[in-house]
Design a protein around this motif. Sequence first.
Motif, PDB file in Angstrom:
ATOM      1  N   LEU A   1      50.960  -4.222  64.770  1.00  0.00           N
ATOM      2  CA  LEU A   1      51.044  -3.672  66.128  1.00  0.00           C
ATOM      3  C   LEU A   1      51.695  -4.838  67.112  1.00  0.00           C
ATOM      4  O   LEU A   1      52.241  -4.383  67.939  1.00  0.00           O
ATOM      5  CB  LEU A   1      49.489  -3.460  66.586  1.00  0.00           C
ATOM      6  N   GLU A   2      51.514  -6.070  66.796  1.00  0.00           N
ATOM      7  CA  GLU A   2      52.010  -7.018  67.603  1.00  0.00           C
ATOM      8  C   GLU A   2      53.692  -6.913  67.498  1.00  0.00           C
ATOM      9  O   GLU A   2      54.371  -7.284  68.222  1.00  0.00           O
ATOM     10  CB  GLU A   2      51.572  -8.467  66.965  1.00  0.00           C
ATOM     11  N   LYS A   3      54.241  -6.588  66.286  1.00  0.00           N
ATOM     12  CA  LYS A   3      55.759  -6.459  65.842  1.00  0.00           C
ATOM     13  C   LYS A   3      56.248  -5.119  66.516  1.00  0.00           C
ATOM     14  O   LYS A   3      57.504  -4.798  66.503  1.00  0.00           O
ATOM     15  CB  LYS A   3      55.971  -6.555  64.647  1.00  0.00           C
ATOM     16  N   GLY A   4      55.493  -4.323  67.264  1.00  0.00           N
ATOM     17  CA  GLY A   4      55.840  -3.285  67.990  1.00  0.00           C
ATOM     18  C   GLY A   4      55.763  -1.794  67.167  1.00  0.00           C
ATOM     19  O   GLY A   4      56.149  -0.906  67.734  1.00  0.00           O
ATOM     20  N   VAL A   5      55.048  -2.001  65.878  1.00  0.00           N
ATOM     21  CA  VAL A   5      54.741  -0.699  65.283  1.00  0.00           C
ATOM     22  C   VAL A   5      53.611   0.045  66.038  1.00  0.00           C
ATOM     23  O   VAL A   5      52.740  -0.447  66.155  1.00  0.00           O
ATOM     24  CB  VAL A   5      54.474  -0.905  63.673  1.00  0.00           C
ATOM     25  N   SER A   6      53.860   1.290  66.262  1.00  0.00           N
ATOM     26  CA  SER A   6      53.007   2.034  66.895  1.00  0.00           C
ATOM     27  C   SER A   6      51.792   2.467  65.915  1.00  0.00           C
ATOM     28  O   SER A   6      51.897   2.395  64.651  1.00  0.00           O
ATOM     29  CB  SER A   6      53.479   3.372  67.225  1.00  0.00           C
ATOM     30  N   GLU A   7      50.722   2.772  66.610  1.00  0.00           N
ATOM     31  CA  GLU A   7      49.457   3.163  65.812  1.00  0.00           C
ATOM     32  C   GLU A   7      49.716   4.490  64.944  1.00  0.00           C
ATOM     33  O   GLU A   7      49.308   4.747  63.941  1.00  0.00           O
ATOM     34  CB  GLU A   7      48.051   3.528  66.668  1.00  0.00           C
ATOM     35  N   GLU A   8      50.518   5.422  65.685  1.00  0.00           N
ATOM     36  CA  GLU A   8      50.860   6.812  65.152  1.00  0.00           C
ATOM     37  C   GLU A   8      51.511   6.511  63.600  1.00  0.00           C
ATOM     38  O   GLU A   8      51.427   7.000  62.751  1.00  0.00           O
ATOM     39  CB  GLU A   8      51.393   7.522  65.835  1.00  0.00           C
ATOM     40  N   ARG A   9      52.749   5.618  63.698  1.00  0.00           N
ATOM     41  CA  ARG A   9      53.587   5.468  62.660  1.00  0.00           C
ATOM     42  C   ARG A   9      52.584   4.591  61.607  1.00  0.00           C
ATOM     43  O   ARG A   9      52.820   4.835  60.297  1.00  0.00           O
ATOM     44  CB  ARG A   9      54.681   4.376  63.040  1.00  0.00           C
ATOM     45  N   LEU A  10      51.800   3.582  61.869  1.00  0.00           N
ATOM     46  CA  LEU A  10      50.764   2.896  60.911  1.00  0.00           C
ATOM     47  C   LEU A  10      49.865   3.933  60.019  1.00  0.00           C
ATOM     48  O   LEU A  10      49.873   4.139  59.012  1.00  0.00           O
ATOM     49  CB  LEU A  10      50.006   2.004  61.707  1.00  0.00           C
ATOM     50  N   ALA A  11      49.607   5.111  60.968  1.00  0.00           N
ATOM     51  CA  ALA A  11      48.583   5.975  60.286  1.00  0.00           C
ATOM     52  C   ALA A  11      49.424   6.775  59.342  1.00  0.00           C
ATOM     53  O   ALA A  11      48.956   7.151  58.443  1.00  0.00           O
ATOM     54  CB  ALA A  11      48.028   6.887  61.356  1.00  0.00           C
ATOM     55  N   ARG A  12      50.756   7.113  59.448  1.00  0.00           N
ATOM     56  CA  ARG A  12      51.446   7.999  58.833  1.00  0.00           C
ATOM     57  C   ARG A  12      51.840   7.158  57.453  1.00  0.00           C
ATOM     58  O   ARG A  12      51.846   7.724  56.620  1.00  0.00           O
ATOM     59  CB  ARG A  12      52.785   8.203  59.532  1.00  0.00           C
ATOM     60  N   ALA A  13      52.293   5.764  57.784  1.00  0.00           N
ATOM     61  CA  ALA A  13      52.789   5.047  56.738  1.00  0.00           C
ATOM     62  C   ALA A  13      51.440   4.954  55.507  1.00  0.00           C
ATOM     63  O   ALA A  13      51.765   4.763  54.417  1.00  0.00           O
ATOM     64  CB  ALA A  13      53.174   3.595  57.119  1.00  0.00           C
ATOM     65  N   LEU A  14      50.356   4.758  56.344  1.00  0.00           N
ATOM     66  CA  LEU A  14      49.033   4.505  55.231  1.00  0.00           C
ATOM     67  C   LEU A  14      48.273   5.766  54.774  1.00  0.00           C
ATOM     68  O   LEU A  14      47.460   5.722  54.068  1.00  0.00           O
ATOM     69  CB  LEU A  14      48.074   3.645  56.077  1.00  0.00           C
ATOM     70  N   ASN A  15      48.873   6.992  55.577  1.00  0.00           N
ATOM     71  CA  ASN A  15      48.211   8.217  55.152  1.00  0.00           C
ATOM     72  C   ASN A  15      47.097   8.312  55.632  1.00  0.00           C
ATOM     73  O   ASN A  15      46.168   9.067  54.674  1.00  0.00           O
ATOM     74  CB  ASN A  15      48.579   8.821  53.679  1.00  0.00           C
TER      75      ASN A  15
END
Length: 297
Positions: A123-137
Amino acid sequence: MTGRNRNRKIKLAFEQTSLRIPLADIELLRAVTPAIKRSVKYGQIAASIREVGIIEPPVVVRIAGEAERYRLLDGHIRIDILAERGDKDVVCLVATDDEAITYNKRISRMAIVQEHKMILKALEKGVSEERLARALNVNISSIRNKRRLLEGICEEVVKLLQDRMVPINTFSELKKLRPMRQIEAAEAMIAMNRYSWPYAKSLVAATPQHQLVSEKRKAVRGLSDEQLDHMEREATNIDREFRMIEQSYGSDHLDLVLATGYLCRLIDNVRVVHHLARHHPELLSEFQRIVQMRDAA
């Protein structure tokens, strides 16, 4: 260090450079079944590859006598997902030994505290919560819960539990406790090797009112106020007895090891065994049982 040890060469587990290898040149050791493709793990890996690409390269080994051909040692799911996507090649690590094992068997699951730190860093590097959720399914609410995991948890407890496999709900229970009681509860969980949510709830239920964050105790279904008071007293007594045992454990264990070793030497002496068998058979039987327990351990 001897001269022989200094001259001994260290063999590398992998070649020093990774290779981009066509998928057609990689020989699989096993097939990815339809059941595996329907699994949660497969979906999570597929989502991660879709969002951020290959994080951990597959591991291959060169096939002896076959130029530019490789056998896959680890990464069958990743290779299958890439093939399904239509990818033609993949960057791989090349092992120097043909060990048909799964390398991930040597890797432990990530502890929840480490996962929390990984999410914060992303998140500090700018990755959105939505993208993290998609990446981790996973659901986005799961990402948010893990992001807030350590809010209300004291630093000492974070250090105690950072490498432990602790359910997220257990941290929710610990947040109900004041810092000193949090530390006591974490130490109790480590000593018992129990980190489950029900066990954490029992520790909270047995906590005196003044050690709770909330001024009013939440009612526990099935327990009266008298039963809760009794649990508090019992928990205090158990904690005191546990700490007394903990203080003397080292010396007690040393005494036990020495005594057991002495008994082993006695039992190995034929004359002693004959004497005990004739005059003290009950002692001989007990000594033999202790020695057998030591050997079994």
